[in-house]
Design a protein around this motif. Structure first.
Motif, PDB file in Angstrom:
ATOM      1  N   PRO A   6       0.822  -1.205   0.000  1.00 11.15           N
ATOM      2  CA  PRO A   6       0.000   0.000   0.000  1.00 11.15           C
ATOM      3  C   PRO A   6       0.858   1.257   0.000  1.00 11.15           C
ATOM      4  CG  PRO A   6       0.018  -1.041   2.160  1.00 11.15           C
ATOM      5  CD  PRO A   6       0.707  -1.980   1.244  1.00 11.15           C
ATOM      6  N   ARG A   7       0.375   2.309  -0.652  1.00 14.39           N
ATOM      7  CA  ARG A   7       1.097   3.564  -0.701  1.00 14.39           C
ATOM      8  C   ARG A   7       0.839   4.353   0.568  1.00 14.39           C
ATOM      9  NH1 ARG A   7      -1.041   6.859  -5.208  1.00 14.39           N
ATOM     10  NH2 ARG A   7       0.998   7.829  -5.491  1.00 14.39           N
ATOM     11  N   ASP A   8       1.936   4.838   1.175  1.00 13.19           N
ATOM     12  CA  ASP A   8       1.812   5.681   2.359  1.00 13.19           C
ATOM     13  C   ASP A   8       1.538   7.103   1.888  1.00 13.19           C
ATOM     14  OD1 ASP A   8       1.930   6.968   4.741  1.00 13.19           O
ATOM     15  OD2 ASP A   8       4.042   6.563   5.161  1.00 13.19           O
ATOM     16  N   VAL A   9       0.288   7.550   2.055  1.00  8.81           N
ATOM     17  CA  VAL A   9      -0.089   8.853   1.531  1.00  8.81           C
ATOM     18  C   VAL A   9       0.592   9.994   2.272  1.00  8.81           C
ATOM     19  CG1 VAL A   9      -2.309   8.029   0.693  1.00  8.81           C
ATOM     20  CG2 VAL A   9      -2.124   8.893   3.018  1.00  8.81           C
ATOM     21  N   ARG A  10       1.241   9.716   3.401  1.00  5.36           N
ATOM     22  CA  ARG A  10       1.946  10.761   4.131  1.00  5.36           C
ATOM     23  C   ARG A  10       3.424  10.819   3.767  1.00  5.36           C
ATOM     24  NH1 ARG A  10      -0.481  13.476   8.088  1.00  5.36           N
ATOM     25  NH2 ARG A  10      -2.559  12.827   8.732  1.00  5.36           N
ATOM     26  N   ASP A  11       3.857  10.035   2.812  1.00  2.00           N
ATOM     27  CA  ASP A  11       5.234  10.067   2.333  1.00  2.00           C
ATOM     28  C   ASP A  11       5.342  11.162   1.281  1.00  2.00           C
ATOM     29  OD1 ASP A  11       7.767   9.615   1.330  1.00  2.00           O
ATOM     30  OD2 ASP A  11       7.599   7.437   1.485  1.00  2.00           O
ATOM     31  N   VAL A  12       6.342  12.062   1.444  1.00  2.00           N
ATOM     32  CA  VAL A  12       6.485  13.170   0.498  1.00  2.00           C
ATOM     33  C   VAL A  12       6.755  12.669  -0.906  1.00  2.00           C
ATOM     34  CG1 VAL A  12       8.971  13.503   0.768  1.00  2.00           C
ATOM     35  CG2 VAL A  12       7.509  15.474   0.282  1.00  2.00           C
ATOM     36  N   ARG A  13       7.260  11.446  -1.042  1.00  2.00           N
ATOM     37  CA  ARG A  13       7.455  10.890  -2.382  1.00  2.00           C
ATOM     38  C   ARG A  13       6.130  10.794  -3.127  1.00  2.00           C
ATOM     39  NH1 ARG A  13       9.378   5.653  -2.924  1.00  2.00           N
ATOM     40  NH2 ARG A  13       7.956   5.153  -1.216  1.00  2.00           N
ATOM     41  N   VAL A  14       5.076  10.427  -2.408  1.00  2.00           N
ATOM     42  CA  VAL A  14       3.761  10.332  -3.033  1.00  2.00           C
ATOM     43  C   VAL A  14       3.262  11.710  -3.419  1.00  2.00           C
ATOM     44  CG1 VAL A  14       1.382   9.566  -2.692  1.00  2.00           C
ATOM     45  CG2 VAL A  14       3.270   8.221  -1.752  1.00  2.00           C
ATOM     46  N   LEU A  15       3.456  12.688  -2.545  1.00  2.00           N
ATOM     47  CA  LEU A  15       2.993  14.045  -2.816  1.00  2.00           C
ATOM     48  C   LEU A  15       3.670  14.634  -4.049  1.00  2.00           C
ATOM     49  CD1 LEU A  15       1.278  16.440  -1.822  1.00  2.00           C
ATOM     50  CD2 LEU A  15       3.243  17.172  -0.458  1.00  2.00           C
ATOM     51  N   LEU A  16       4.969  14.345  -4.227  1.00  2.00           N
ATOM     52  CA  LEU A  16       5.726  14.890  -5.358  1.00  2.00           C
ATOM     53  C   LEU A  16       5.741  13.964  -6.563  1.00  2.00           C
ATOM     54  CD1 LEU A  16       8.803  16.351  -3.429  1.00  2.00           C
ATOM     55  CD2 LEU A  16       6.736  17.536  -4.178  1.00  2.00           C
ATOM     56  N   GLY A  17       5.095  12.825  -6.464  1.00  2.00           N
ATOM     57  CA  GLY A  17       5.054  11.895  -7.594  1.00  2.00           C
ATOM     58  C   GLY A  17       6.342  11.123  -7.791  1.00  2.00           C
ATOM     59  N   MET A  18       7.185  11.040  -6.760  1.00  2.00           N
ATOM     60  CA  MET A  18       8.471  10.363  -6.903  1.00  2.00           C
ATOM     61  C   MET A  18       8.335   8.843  -6.898  1.00  2.00           C
ATOM     62  SD  MET A  18      10.712  12.840  -4.386  1.00  2.00           S
ATOM     63  CE  MET A  18      12.224  11.900  -4.580  1.00  2.00           C
ATOM     64  N   ASP A  19       7.156   8.336  -6.572  1.00  2.00           N
ATOM     65  CA  ASP A  19       6.943   6.888  -6.565  1.00  2.00           C
ATOM     66  C   ASP A  19       6.301   6.406  -7.852  1.00  2.00           C
ATOM     67  OD1 ASP A  19       4.539   8.185  -6.108  1.00  2.00           O
ATOM     68  OD2 ASP A  19       3.723   6.517  -4.932  1.00  2.00           O
ATOM     69  N   ARG A  20       6.133   7.279  -8.819  1.00  2.00           N
ATOM     70  CA  ARG A  20       5.463   6.927 -10.060  1.00  2.00           C
ATOM     71  C   ARG A  20       6.468   6.458 -11.112  1.00  2.00           C
ATOM     72  NH1 ARG A  20       0.248   8.380  -9.764  1.00  2.00           N
ATOM     73  NH2 ARG A  20      -0.346   9.892  -8.162  1.00  2.00           N
ATOM     74  N   PRO A  21       6.005   5.710 -12.115  1.00  2.00           N
ATOM     75  CA  PRO A  21       6.919   5.220 -13.153  1.00  2.00           C
ATOM     76  C   PRO A  21       7.662   6.338 -13.875  1.00  2.00           C
ATOM     77  CG  PRO A  21       4.840   4.034 -13.246  1.00  2.00           C
ATOM     78  CD  PRO A  21       4.642   5.146 -12.245  1.00  2.00           C
ATOM     79  N   ALA A  22       7.012   7.487 -14.087  1.00  2.00           N
ATOM     80  CA  ALA A  22       7.671   8.579 -14.792  1.00  2.00           C
ATOM     81  C   ALA A  22       8.900   9.070 -14.025  1.00  2.00           C
ATOM     82  CB  ALA A  22       6.689   9.736 -15.007  1.00  2.00           C
ATOM     83  N   GLY A 123      13.324  16.153   3.446  1.00  2.00           N
ATOM     84  CA  GLY A 123      13.314  16.458   4.867  1.00  2.00           C
ATOM     85  C   GLY A 123      14.664  16.465   5.546  1.00  2.00           C
ATOM     86  N   ARG A 124      15.751  16.444   4.798  1.00  2.00           N
ATOM     87  CA  ARG A 124      17.087  16.435   5.389  1.00  2.00           C
ATOM     88  C   ARG A 124      17.901  17.626   4.882  1.00  2.00           C
ATOM     89  NH1 ARG A 124      16.617  13.436   9.863  1.00  2.00           N
ATOM     90  NH2 ARG A 124      15.962  11.290   9.436  1.00  2.00           N
ATOM     91  N   ALA A 125      17.322  18.816   4.961  1.00  2.00           N
ATOM     92  CA  ALA A 125      17.973  20.018   4.445  1.00  2.00           C
ATOM     93  C   ALA A 125      19.312  20.311   5.123  1.00  2.00           C
ATOM     94  CB  ALA A 125      17.028  21.216   4.565  1.00  2.00           C
ATOM     95  N   PRO A 126      19.443  20.261   6.450  1.00  2.00           N
ATOM     96  CA  PRO A 126      20.750  20.545   7.069  1.00  2.00           C
ATOM     97  C   PRO A 126      21.838  19.589   6.596  1.00  2.00           C
ATOM     98  CG  PRO A 126      19.006  20.645   8.708  1.00  2.00           C
ATOM     99  CD  PRO A 126      18.397  20.063   7.476  1.00  2.00           C
TER     100      PRO A 126
END
Length: 372
Positions: A6-22, A123-126
């Motif tokens: 299942p996709r974790d909807v709270r993962d920023v990868r999902v928000l930015l589309g980083m988990d998609r085939p593209a 989430g690891r800017a520093p």
């Protein structure tokens, strides 16, 4: 049964589309581009293997950014990516010819910068800024060690600090909005689920109303005209009352039209039929429910008098349903298991007959004996 996680909807990868085939295709093109740049600038290098190793490390880092779940990025991967900049610079820069190197031969700086940008977004800017600073120091140390002065290496690597600083700004200004976006998505999903449930309830209500209209309207209209009911009409009213009661007390059984017809036929022959549903098969497999309907129809066709009680047992019982028929001294019992096994037992006076289980290929002869 296997399936995609299942996709974790709270993962920023999902928000930015980083988990998609593209995104995976773009990551592959990114790795291909800097690998080709590394192989195209091998003139004058001292050893090739450190450059190939640097390309492999940067490729692995790109895979981590795309594939590793978690928000923020897990600490173990964060530390490894922070060290990627100085390690890749050390592997590549010390192999370049001095003089004779070009900006294209220092490809690892641009590649690592892209990785640090996405590490900051995750989430690891520093740590991303620390990795970029270490990369600048490593470049300065190389240029000083090769007689070019600290300024040459620092200028070479510091140009790429701008994208990292922009990603740090994004992380501290835009990422706090992420939880609100996640909450809105969850609320939208809950609203869609509520609407779907409401629509299902309305469809079921309309279906029940249509069925009630077809069954009860003729008798109600006749009653409204003031006509007297004869014996036949009173019998029809009684049958209708029992059928409506069945739909309330045993929806899994009464919802099948074949069962309803067999029940009505048995009642017309003088048998008493009781249908009960305690909810054990409300969400049961369709094949098991169909098997129960078939067994019940067979039992209803056999009974001519007495009482037949069919019951769907509560969830958690070893038996899914039972069918008990009583006609004088003859008592028949059918048990349907959750695995589809059907066990039939007939008692007549002091004798008992057990019919072999159906559904598993049993072919033993019936057993008869005296009940003690």
């Amino acid at each position: 049964m296997s399936g995609a996680p299942p996709r974790d909807v709270r993962d920023v990868r999902v928000l930015l589309g980083m988990d998609r085939p593209a995104a995976k295709v773009l990551a592959a093109l990114f790795c291909l581009s800097f690998t080709l740049a590394a192989l195209a600038n091998l003139d004058g290098v001292q050893h090739v293997w450190p450059i190939v190793l640097a390309a492999v490390l940067v490729t692995a880092a790109a895979v981590v950014i795309i594939a590793v779940p978690g928000d923020p990025l897990p600490m173990a991967y964060t530390l490894a990516l922070t060290a990627l900049g100085p390690v890749a610079c050390a592997l590549v820069l010390w192999q370049l010819p001095v003089p004779g190197w070009t900006l294209d031969s220092a490809w690892q700086i641009r590649a690592v910068t892209a990785v640090l940008v996405y590490m900051s977004v995750r989430g690891r800017a520093p740590y991303a800024f620390a990795g970029a600073a270490l990369m600048v120091l490593t470049s300065g140390a190389w240029s000083d060690a090769t007689g070019q002065g600290w300024g040459t290496g620092i200028r070479l690597a510091s140009i790429n600090l701008a994208p990292v600083l922009m990603s740090v700004f994004f992380a501290f200004s835009i990422r706090p909005v992420g939880p609100a976006v996640f909450r809105l998505r969850e609320q939208e999903s809950e609203r869609a689920a509520d609407e779907a449930m409401t629509q299902a309830v309305l469809r079921e209500r309309d279906s029940q109303l249509t069925r009630l209209d077809l069954l009860a309207r003729p008798l109600l209209e006749r009653s409204a005209t003031g006509d007297e009911f004869g014996d036949g009409c009173r019998e029809e009213c009684g049958l209708l009352e029992e059928r409506l009661r069945d739909t309330l007390r045993a929806p899994v059984l009464a919802s099948d039209e074949g069962v309803s017809r067999a029940v009505e036929s048995a009642r017309r022959r003088g048998a008493r039929v009781i249908l009960l549903d305690d909810g054990g098969l409300r969400d049961g497999p369709d094949a098991l429910v169909s098997q129960l309907h078939s067994a019940l129809i067979d039992a209803l066709h056999e009974i001519t008098a007495g009482t037949l009680t069919a019951r769907v047992l509560p969830a958690g019982r070893a038996t899914a349903a039972t069918i008990l028929s009583e006609n004088g001294a003859r008592v028949g019992r059918v048990e349907l298991g959750h695995d589809g096994r059907v066990r039939t037992e007939v008692r007549h006076g002091g004798m008992r007959e057990i019919v072999p289980q159906r559904g598993c290929g049993a072919s033993a002869a019936p057993h008869r004996g005296t009940i003690r």
